[in-house]
Every structure is written in structure tokens, then in C-alpha cells.
Write an enzyme that holds these catalytic residues in place. Structure first.
Site, PDB file in Angstrom:
ATOM      1  N   ARG A  54       0.835  -1.208   0.000  1.00  0.00           N
ATOM      2  CA  ARG A  54       0.000   0.000   0.000  1.00  0.00           C
ATOM      3  C   ARG A  54       0.869   1.257   0.000  1.00  0.00           C
ATOM      4  O   ARG A  54       0.478   2.311  -0.482  1.00  0.00           O
ATOM      5  CB  ARG A  54      -0.907  -0.024   1.234  1.00  0.00           C
ATOM      6  CG  ARG A  54      -2.001   1.019   1.235  1.00  0.00           C
ATOM      7  CD  ARG A  54      -2.962   0.828   2.412  1.00  0.00           C
ATOM      8  NE  ARG A  54      -2.314   0.698   3.699  1.00  0.00           N
ATOM      9  CZ  ARG A  54      -1.780   1.700   4.400  1.00  0.00           C
ATOM     10  NH1 ARG A  54      -1.819   2.930   3.933  1.00  0.00           N
ATOM     11  NH2 ARG A  54      -1.212   1.481   5.569  1.00  0.00           N
TER      12      ARG A  54
ATOM     13  N   HIS B 296       3.069 -10.079  15.186  1.00  0.00           N
ATOM     14  CA  HIS B 296       2.830  -8.634  15.092  1.00  0.00           C
ATOM     15  C   HIS B 296       2.581  -8.073  16.494  1.00  0.00           C
ATOM     16  O   HIS B 296       1.988  -8.744  17.340  1.00  0.00           O
ATOM     17  CB  HIS B 296       1.608  -8.351  14.207  1.00  0.00           C
ATOM     18  CG  HIS B 296       1.943  -8.061  12.776  1.00  0.00           C
ATOM     19  ND1 HIS B 296       1.472  -8.827  11.736  1.00  0.00           N
ATOM     20  CD2 HIS B 296       2.699  -7.084  12.217  1.00  0.00           C
ATOM     21  CE1 HIS B 296       1.928  -8.322  10.596  1.00  0.00           C
ATOM     22  NE2 HIS B 296       2.669  -7.267  10.853  1.00  0.00           N
TER      23      HIS B 296
HETATM   24  N1  PCA Z   1       5.443  -3.715  10.048  1.00  0.00           N
HETATM   25  C1  PCA Z   1       5.177  -3.751   8.611  1.00  0.00           C
HETATM   26  C2  PCA Z   1       6.544  -3.916   7.974  1.00  0.00           C
HETATM   27  C3  PCA Z   1       7.540  -3.643   9.035  1.00  0.00           C
HETATM   28  C4  PCA Z   1       6.781  -3.607  10.296  1.00  0.00           C
HETATM   29  O1  PCA Z   1       7.245  -3.504  11.424  1.00  0.00           O
HETATM   30  C5  PCA Z   1       4.175  -4.832   8.203  1.00  0.00           C
HETATM   31  O2  PCA Z   1       3.297  -5.175   9.012  1.00  0.00           O
HETATM   32  O3  PCA Z   1       4.225  -5.314   7.078  1.00  0.00           O
END
Ligand code: PCA
Length: 212
Positions: free
Chosen positions: A90, A165
């Protein structure tokens, strides 16, 4: 002593901080029950990210790899279930790349599932009062790209790998209505995830399914 390699992404999209890298830096050399954490930092750049982590795998020879990135807006730490073979960025990455609907690995499988015990990790964090939920999408930016690329690299090994994440830090979210989590809680959550990985050769059978 088993090594758990935990990797953190650099800032991206014009930001000056990435909580993934900050949390991972706090874990360098931390001892686990039956293991030790080693770390590496990762550029938010297509293919360079995969190269950085595969070089660290070759250097450290870990038993497990946990790759970590920021997910703005998420309220919990989210171990990812699946990586898909598509780049659809994006925004440009830090190298100026902005692929649309391109495969990460030409002729690679459509997807790879995590090889970390994500249900056991989720349970371990929740039991310590740290918000944690299984996620079924790592997006289509550099995090999914790295997750897929590292799974592909490790596909014929017995090295476990998965992606986690994490939320924004309070200072990143201060002027927004987005959720956040303190750096100390994120780092402790990642340490617990590494320990749960060492402790659970087979994942726990716990429902984490979602109805859209
Ligand atoms: N988050 C991004 C890329 C690097 C990061 O820390 C992602 O969720 O793709």
C-alpha cells in the site's frame, strides 16, 4: 543450549521508531529455561529483509526463529497463522519498492503455515495478563513478505519459525485513537513467546477460530 533468534524491523513509512526493534533490542542475550535469545535487526525492504534474517540464521544456527513487526491499530500481541505468496504494498518500502500483486517466490506454494506453537504462545501470554490473540492475516507488506520468505528458506529444515505482530507504543498512538502497549509489556510478551516455543514441541489444541 538452544538459541531462539528474534528479529525486529527498522522504522518505516516515515516513522522514527519501530517498537519491534526496540523490544527486540531489550531481549539480546536474555537467558531462557533451556535456551538463550539472540537478535538481529531487519530492513523494511523487499528481499533485503529476507536476506538479513537468513544471514542471521546462518550465523547463529538457532533452533527457532521469531520474526517481529509492528501492526498499527492492533490491541494485542498477535502470533500469525499463515504467510501468503503475494506482495501488494500500500506504501513504498524503505527501498522505494511498491509491488502490486507480485509473487514473493515465483512458483512457490500459495501459503506457508507457521511452525511455531501459536496456540501455546497465546495461552502463555494470556495467563500472564498480556493481551494476545492468534491472527489469520499478516497483511501483504514487508512483514508477510519476510514471514513467507523465511518459511520458504527453512522449508526443508527442522528449524521452527513464525511471525508475531505487536501494537504501537503509547507515544506513537498518543495523537490517534489507535490501541497501544508499553515497550516493557511487548518485550515481556516476546520473551514469554520464546519460552513457550521452547516448552511446546507440539502446539496446544485450543480453539482460536474466528467467524468473520
Ligand atoms: N510492520 C510492517 C513492515 C515492518 C513492520 O514492522 C508490516 O506489518 O508489514
Amino acid at each position: 543450549m538452544k538459541k531462539v533468534l528474534i528479529t525486529g524491523f527498522e522504522p518505516f513509512g516515515g516513522a522514527s521508531i519501530n517498537p519491534a526493534l526496540e523490544a527486540v533490542k531489550m531481549l539480546d542475550g536474555v537467558k531462557l529455561d533451556g535456551g538463550e535469545i539472540v537478535i538481529c535487526d531487519v530492513p523494511v525492504t523487499r528481499y533485503e529483509a529476507i536476506k538479513a534474517v537468513t544471514a542471521a540464521i546462518e550465523k547463529h544456527k538457532p533452533s527457532y526463529v521469531i520474526t517481529v513487526g509492528q501492526a498499527a491499530g492492533r490491541a494485542s500481541i498477535t502470533p500469525e497463522r499463515v504467510a501468503i505468496n503475494v506482495d501488494d504494498f500500500r506504501i513504498p518500502d524503505n527501498g522505494g519498492n511498491q509491488p502490486i500483486d507480485e509473487p514473493i517466490i515465483e512458483d512457490g506454494p500459495d501459503a506457508y503455515f507457521t511452525t511455531l506453537p501459536i496456540k501455546a504462545i497465546t495461552k502463555a501470554l494470556q495467563e500472564k495478563g498480556i493481551p494476545c490473540q492468534v491472527s489469520n492475516t499478516a497483511g501483504t507488506f514487508v512483514c508477510n513478505h519476510l514471514f513467507y520468505g523465511v518459511q520458504h528458506f527453512l522449508r526443508e529444515t527442522d528449524i521452527g519459525h513464525g511471525f508475531i505482530h505487536i501494537p504501537l507504543l503509547p507515544e506513537q498512538a498518543a495523537a490517534t485513537d489507535q490501541a497501544s502497549m508499553s515497550l516493557e509489556t511487548i518485550a515481556e510478551g516476546l520473551r514469554l513467546a520464546a519460552q513457550a516455543t521452547l516448552d511446546n514441541k507440539h502446539d496446544a489444541v485450543i480453539g482460536a477460530g474466528k467467524i468473520c
